[in-house]
Design a protein around this motif. Sequence first.
Motif, PDB file in Angstrom:
ATOM      1  N   ASP A   1      28.691 -98.805   1.378  1.00  0.00           N
ATOM      2  CA  ASP A   1      29.254 -98.988   0.047  1.00  0.00           C
ATOM      3  C   ASP A   1      28.094 -98.890  -0.939  1.00  0.00           C
ATOM      4  OD1 ASP A   1      27.916-101.426   0.282  1.00  0.00           O
ATOM      5  OD2 ASP A   1      29.735-102.638   0.348  1.00  0.00           O
TER       6      ASP A   1
ATOM      7  N   ILE B   1      29.834 -93.930   0.702  1.00  0.00           N
ATOM      8  CA  ILE B   1      30.924 -94.900   0.776  1.00  0.00           C
ATOM      9  C   ILE B   1      31.769 -94.624   2.019  1.00  0.00           C
ATOM     10  CG2 ILE B   1      32.819 -96.005  -0.476  1.00  0.00           C
ATOM     11  CD1 ILE B   1      30.112 -96.080  -1.987  1.00  0.00           C
ATOM     12  N   HIS B   2      31.804 -95.610   2.893  1.00  0.00           N
ATOM     13  CA  HIS B   2      32.541 -95.577   4.157  1.00  0.00           C
ATOM     14  C   HIS B   2      34.048 -95.490   3.866  1.00  0.00           C
ATOM     15  CE1 HIS B   2      34.078 -97.201   7.976  1.00  0.00           C
ATOM     16  NE2 HIS B   2      32.868 -97.121   8.493  1.00  0.00           N
ATOM     17  N   PRO B   3      34.831 -94.827   4.733  1.00  0.00           N
ATOM     18  CA  PRO B   3      36.275 -94.739   4.476  1.00  0.00           C
ATOM     19  C   PRO B   3      36.979 -96.092   4.333  1.00  0.00           C
ATOM     20  CG  PRO B   3      35.711 -93.915   6.678  1.00  0.00           C
ATOM     21  CD  PRO B   3      34.441 -94.042   5.918  1.00  0.00           C
TER      22      PRO B   3
ATOM     23  N   ILE C   1      36.473 -97.106   0.690  1.00  0.00           N
ATOM     24  CA  ILE C   1      36.624 -95.973  -0.226  1.00  0.00           C
ATOM     25  C   ILE C   1      37.360 -96.335  -1.513  1.00  0.00           C
ATOM     26  CG2 ILE C   1      38.804 -94.953   0.603  1.00  0.00           C
ATOM     27  CD1 ILE C   1      35.472 -93.105  -0.062  1.00  0.00           C
TER      28      ILE C   1
ATOM     29  N   TYR D   1      35.332 -96.087  -4.649  1.00  0.00           N
ATOM     30  CA  TYR D   1      34.777 -94.794  -5.060  1.00  0.00           C
ATOM     31  C   TYR D   1      35.474 -94.276  -6.312  1.00  0.00           C
ATOM     32  CZ  TYR D   1      32.480 -90.274  -4.493  1.00  0.00           C
ATOM     33  OH  TYR D   1      31.695 -89.153  -4.675  1.00  0.00           O
TER      34      TYR D   1
ATOM     35  N   ILE E   1      30.213 -91.353   5.653  1.00  0.00           N
ATOM     36  CA  ILE E   1      31.442 -90.932   4.990  1.00  0.00           C
ATOM     37  C   ILE E   1      32.390 -90.359   6.029  1.00  0.00           C
ATOM     38  CG2 ILE E   1      30.220 -90.480   2.827  1.00  0.00           C
ATOM     39  CD1 ILE E   1      30.332 -87.475   3.493  1.00  0.00           C
TER      40      ILE E   1
ATOM     41  N   GLN F   1      41.792 -91.137   1.364  1.00  0.00           N
ATOM     42  CA  GLN F   1      40.582 -90.996   2.182  1.00  0.00           C
ATOM     43  C   GLN F   1      40.096 -89.546   2.191  1.00  0.00           C
ATOM     44  OE1 GLN F   1      40.168 -92.825   6.045  1.00  0.00           O
ATOM     45  NE2 GLN F   1      41.925 -94.166   5.698  1.00  0.00           N
TER      46      GLN F   1
ATOM     47  N   ARG G   1      38.553 -88.343  -1.204  1.00  0.00           N
ATOM     48  CA  ARG G   1      37.237 -88.916  -1.525  1.00  0.00           C
ATOM     49  C   ARG G   1      36.184 -88.513  -0.493  1.00  0.00           C
ATOM     50  NH1 ARG G   1      39.661 -94.559  -4.177  1.00  0.00           N
ATOM     51  NH2 ARG G   1      41.001 -93.387  -5.603  1.00  0.00           N
ATOM     52  N   PHE G   2      36.610 -88.224   0.721  1.00  0.00           N
ATOM     53  CA  PHE G   2      35.719 -87.626   1.712  1.00  0.00           C
ATOM     54  C   PHE G   2      35.229 -86.274   1.190  1.00  0.00           C
ATOM     55  CE2 PHE G   2      35.739 -85.619   6.259  1.00  0.00           C
ATOM     56  CZ  PHE G   2      34.354 -85.678   6.320  1.00  0.00           C
TER      57      PHE G   2
ATOM     58  N   GLN H   1      32.643 -86.548  -1.520  1.00  0.00           N
ATOM     59  CA  GLN H   1      31.299 -86.889  -1.049  1.00  0.00           C
ATOM     60  C   GLN H   1      30.654 -85.716  -0.315  1.00  0.00           C
ATOM     61  OE1 GLN H   1      30.478 -91.298  -0.244  1.00  0.00           O
ATOM     62  NE2 GLN H   1      32.594 -91.077   0.432  1.00  0.00           N
TER      63      GLN H   1
END
Length: 252
Positions: free
Chosen positions: A39, A62-64, A67, A70, A93, A107, A110-111, A114
């Motif tokens: 994060d 930022i990890h799922p 997320i 984000y 990510i 998810q 936003r993946f 990134q």
Amino acid sequence: MKLVDTHCHLDNEKFDEDRLEVIERIKENLEFCVNIGYDLASSKKSLELAKEYDFIYAVIGIHPIDIAEYDEEVEKELELLGKNPKVVAIGEIGLDYHWMTEPKEVQQERFKKQLELAERLNKPVVIHTRDAMEDTVNILKEYPNITGVIHCYPGSLETAKQLVDRFYLGIGGTLTFKNSKKAVEVVKDIPLDRIVIETDCPYLTPEPFRGKRNEPIYVEYVAKKIAEIKEISVEDVTKITTENAKKLYRIG
């Protein structure tokens, strides 16, 4: 040559009581380690550690599971942090359909953002995927210039073969577990020059310390297991996986 821990979380609270001692053991025993953000707060802490110690590098992202935080402001902060030369990748990510803190569509969107950030910064990525391998692979196909590592590789040998032209496979303590048949198959058949060693500490502690806190120097036990599976020396595993880590993160 010494081993490398390509994925650790030294900023985790489980290291609060003896972090300096853990870091001293890294200095004595490993070539370097890479501290991974999940994060914005941990990404900043990761870079602080990397600035303080020349043998620690940072990954930010930022990890799922996190997320939801984000947005454009967070992205701007990550982009600024990512310009520091001690930041070697964007991560971790990806997609996590196990915990599902946000819908799949959120998810995925936003993946992709990134991945686009990594492209702008010309950095590799550290990918987290859980119960989401097919969607992860399909999204990565949309970004043919992206390279990196699939952290704690959870997939099949068949899927691994689709990925290893661009991605390294992160292999950690779960390889030493008695029920790790799929991971053993992957390690046996995938060339060593596509594998990097990690701990994900303080999690996923290898045998013989399973159940206790993990730490970076325990990469030794993963290396020994890889050597056993591939019927080669630990020295060869050390040399090749350390070279892989340097290529993955463009270090040295």
